[in-house]
Design a protein around this motif. Structure first.
Motif, mmCIF file in Angstrom:
data_model
loop_
_atom_site.group_PDB
_atom_site.id
_atom_site.type_symbol
_atom_site.label_atom_id
_atom_site.label_comp_id
_atom_site.label_asym_id
_atom_site.label_seq_id
_atom_site.Cartn_x
_atom_site.Cartn_y
_atom_site.Cartn_z
ATOM 1 N N CYS A 56 0.835 -1.214 0.000
ATOM 2 C CA CYS A 56 0.000 0.000 0.000
ATOM 3 C C CYS A 56 0.864 1.257 0.000
ATOM 4 C CB CYS A 56 -0.915 0.002 1.220
ATOM 5 S SG CYS A 56 -1.987 -1.428 1.299
ATOM 6 N N GLU A 88 -1.191 -4.137 6.644
ATOM 7 C CA GLU A 88 -2.420 -4.848 6.978
ATOM 8 C C GLU A 88 -2.392 -6.292 6.492
ATOM 9 O OE1 GLU A 88 -4.481 -3.234 8.815
ATOM 10 O OE2 GLU A 88 -6.010 -4.793 8.923
ATOM 11 N N CYS A 124 -2.206 2.748 4.838
ATOM 12 C CA CYS A 124 -2.679 1.395 5.129
ATOM 13 C C CYS A 124 -3.250 1.406 6.550
ATOM 14 C CB CYS A 124 -1.532 0.396 4.975
ATOM 15 S SG CYS A 124 -2.077 -1.319 5.010
ATOM 16 N N PHE A 196 -3.470 2.146 -1.222
ATOM 17 C CA PHE A 196 -4.209 1.303 -0.279
ATOM 18 C C PHE A 196 -5.516 0.809 -0.895
ATOM 19 C CE2 PHE A 196 -4.764 5.768 1.447
ATOM 20 C CZ PHE A 196 -6.081 5.965 1.051
ATOM 21 N N ALA A 203 -8.804 2.020 5.387
ATOM 22 C CA ALA A 203 -7.814 2.985 4.914
ATOM 23 C C ALA A 203 -8.507 4.220 4.331
ATOM 24 C CB ALA A 203 -6.914 2.336 3.872
HETATM 25 FE FE1 FES Z 1 -3.313 -1.755 3.110
HETATM 26 FE FE2 FES Z 1 -5.922 -2.657 2.653
HETATM 27 S S1 FES Z 1 -4.066 -3.819 2.794
HETATM 28 S S2 FES Z 1 -5.193 -0.675 3.093
#
Ligand code: FES
Length: 573
Positions: A56, A88, A124, A196, A203
């Motif tokens: 992201c 994430e 993110c 993201f 996000a």
């Molecule tokens: Fe980074 Fe969804 S994985 S915002």
């Protein structure tokens, strides 16, 4: 009043004629800088959550150079500082476990170094609240540069949305409706640029909220990462932060109870992620402001959902940007906002909305034609959630929002994973799936397990939604009738720990109720037999986390007895 070079915090490091300052200056000269490059100029930290394992933020290494260009041109001295890159997608058991660590990292980097102001670069999910919490606690001039959403995904010419379409097509694959080849094509097409998640996940929700709080430049939150406007926005942030340092404009001047109410209002109008509630409570806490769950419910009741973005709606963030972005949406609800709140550029929110307009009323709906008339998010209370639980009603099945059914209880994630698809699982479409030990301590870190999978035998029979209840969180890109954040959590003996298979559970979203229909006497008997789980962590960050983290309704920040006391500036010895 404009500050003088001697008023700068960094002057204490570089200005004096003493041995320490000699050391500080000589080591910047070691890097090739001249004294006039840094002495008496605002030193700007570019706090960068870039890393090679964070897709992201893939572009943030490069984008930092654009911020630097703006800082130099405005007469500042930029220094790029790495910060904990919470990603994430890869961090287990849950990136949420590390939000508070990023907040500490940010705060202590800013405090310990000769910094006058900061550009915070993240996006993110947890990076936005983590960076902001740290910067607010330090209270130096700071501006947020959102990483921006990625471009639309693509599968055979059809747009794909992060997360949302993953869950949707996985269900179809489990039901035997798409092939392994289709699935592979979706995998190749769903994330095709830096940035993201481009649905209205956590996000996009959090960056919109930061803009509504006044902590970004106008329009910053909607620009796709790959758009050249994002490069220009980065440079603008670099220029603006230098002005903010000279003016002394700090987060405490910008953030108020009114700006937080603006943020909640925008959260509801975009059909934002339920995670935002936890983060906003924590962010406000760093500013010394108390926001409680009922405030979200109260605002939710009179704010229409206008952003027709998945998972609540049809479009994606790239469409939202082309339709006018967040400024256009805020213009549509300007009568619901506190327009006189100050923002990072020294103008009010209302002034920043001048000239904004929606170019596409399908994507940014008009008040006369909302996606939902009210209530993106609902707060529930009852004997199953004495301190509250939440449900994203805009992403739920309307027919299930009033429902009573027998519980099918899973003790933890592993138990659910082992049994959910078994043919002998006693479950019907009316059952209420319950997952416990997935809260702040039980998960730990409240993993996004709240959208429990539909059992395979029901999926193949055509069932696509059921009532699900847990103390977990849910991805902002997810959907379904999922009751989340049940507080207090089961790990510490909350009522979810007492539910048994077959107990009737009643959800009544309209009346804000979540009840376990079991007598108080029986619950008392079960409570007396409940055994507290043993502590899992003896040392390190995890032990600190387990010792200090608060429950979901309090924002999951760390609780310190002296939370409100400012930490002194470091001595320069
Ligand atoms: Fe980074 Fe969804 S994985 S915002």
């Amino acid at each position: 009043m404009k500050r003088k070079p001697q008023d700068l915090r960094s002057w204490r490091w570089f200005g004096p004629d003493n041995l320490r300052a000699f050391g500080h200056r000589s080591r910047l000269k070691q890097l090739g800088y001249r004294q006039e490059d840094f002495t008496g100029r605002p030193v700007i930290a570019i706090v960068n959550t870039w890393s090679e394992i964070n897709p992201c933020h893939l572009h943030l290494r490069e984008r930092a150079e654009s911020v630097k260009r703006g800082v130099w041109q405005a007469g500042g001295f930029p220094v790029e500082i790495p910060a904990f890159s919470i990603t994430e997608m890869y961090m287990k058991p849950s990136p949420m476990l590390y939000r508070n660590l990023l907040a500490m990292d940010t705060e202590e980097s800013l405090r310990s170094l000769p910094i006058d102001g900061a550009v915070l670069m993240g996006g993110c999910d947890k990076t936005t609240p983590g960076l902001l919490m740290g910067a607010i606690s330090m209270n130096l001039p700071a501006i947020y540069l959102p990483a921006g959403p990625m471009l639309r995904g693509n599968w055979n010419g059809k747009p794909l949305g992060s997360g949302t379409d993953t869950w949707k097509f996985w269900a179809e694959r489990c039901a035997g409706n798409i092939t392994a080849e289709d699935w592979n094509d979706i995998e190749n097409g769903i994330a095709r640029s830096p940035g993201f998640c481009m649905t209205m996940g956590t996000a996009s929700t959090m960056t919109a909220i930061v803009e509504a709080l006044g902590m970004t430049l106008p329009g910053a939150s909607s620009i796709p990462a790959a758009d050249s406007n994002h490069v220009r926005m980065a440079m603008n942030c670099g220029e603006q932060i230098v002005e903010m340092v000279w003016s002394g404009r700090k987060p405490s001047d910008i953030l108020s109870l009114e700006s937080f109410r603006n943020a909640i209002t925008v959260d509801m109008a975009i059909g934002g992620s339920t995670n935002a509630m936890i983060h906003l409570i924590a962010i406000a806490g760093r500013r010394g402001l108390k926001i409680e769950l009922p405030a979200f419910d109260e605002i939710s009741r009179h704010v229409p959902v206008l952003a027709d973005i998945r998972p609540s709606g049809r479009f994606l963030m790239e469409d939202f940007y082309y339709a006018g972005g967040l400024r256009a949406l805020m213009k549509e609800i300007r009568d619901l906002l506190h327009l006189d709140c100050l923002t990072v550029n020294g103008k009010t929110l209302g002034e920043n909305l001048a000239g904004a307009r929606s170019n596409n009323p399908e994507v940014i709906r008009q008040r006369s034609n909302p996606l939902f008339a009210s209530g993106g998010t609902t707060v529930l209370y009852g004997n199953l959630a004495p301190d509250g639980a939440v449900i994203k009603t805009s992403a739920a099945s309307p027919k299930l929002l009033k429902h009573t059914g027998p519980a099918v209880v899973f003790q933890d994630y592993n138990d659910m994973d082992a049994r959910i698809d078994r043919d002998d699982l006693q479950v019907t479409p009316d059952s209420v799936l319950v997952l416990r030990n997935a809260g702040p301590l039980g998960g730990p870190g409240m993993p996004e397990w709240g959208m429990l999978p539909i059992p395979k035998k029901l999926l193949t029979a055509g069932v696509r939604d059921m009532v699900r209840v847990s103390d977990a969180r849910m991805s902002g890109t997810a959907y379904g009738t999922c009751v989340l954040h049940v507080s207090p959590e089961s790990w510490i003996g909350g009522p979810l720990a007492l539910a048994r298979d077959g107990d009737p559970i009643s959800l009544d979203a309209e009346n804000r109720k979540l009840e376990l229909l079991v007598s108080d006497d029986e619950l008392d008997r079960r409570r007396a037999k409940w055994v507290k789980p043993a502590a899992r962590y003896g040392r390190g960050y995890m032990a600190l986390y387990a010792d200090r983290v608060t429950q979901a309704h309090l924002g999951c920040d760390f609780e310190f007895p002296d939370q409100g006391i400012a930490i002194p500036e470091p001595e320069i010895h």
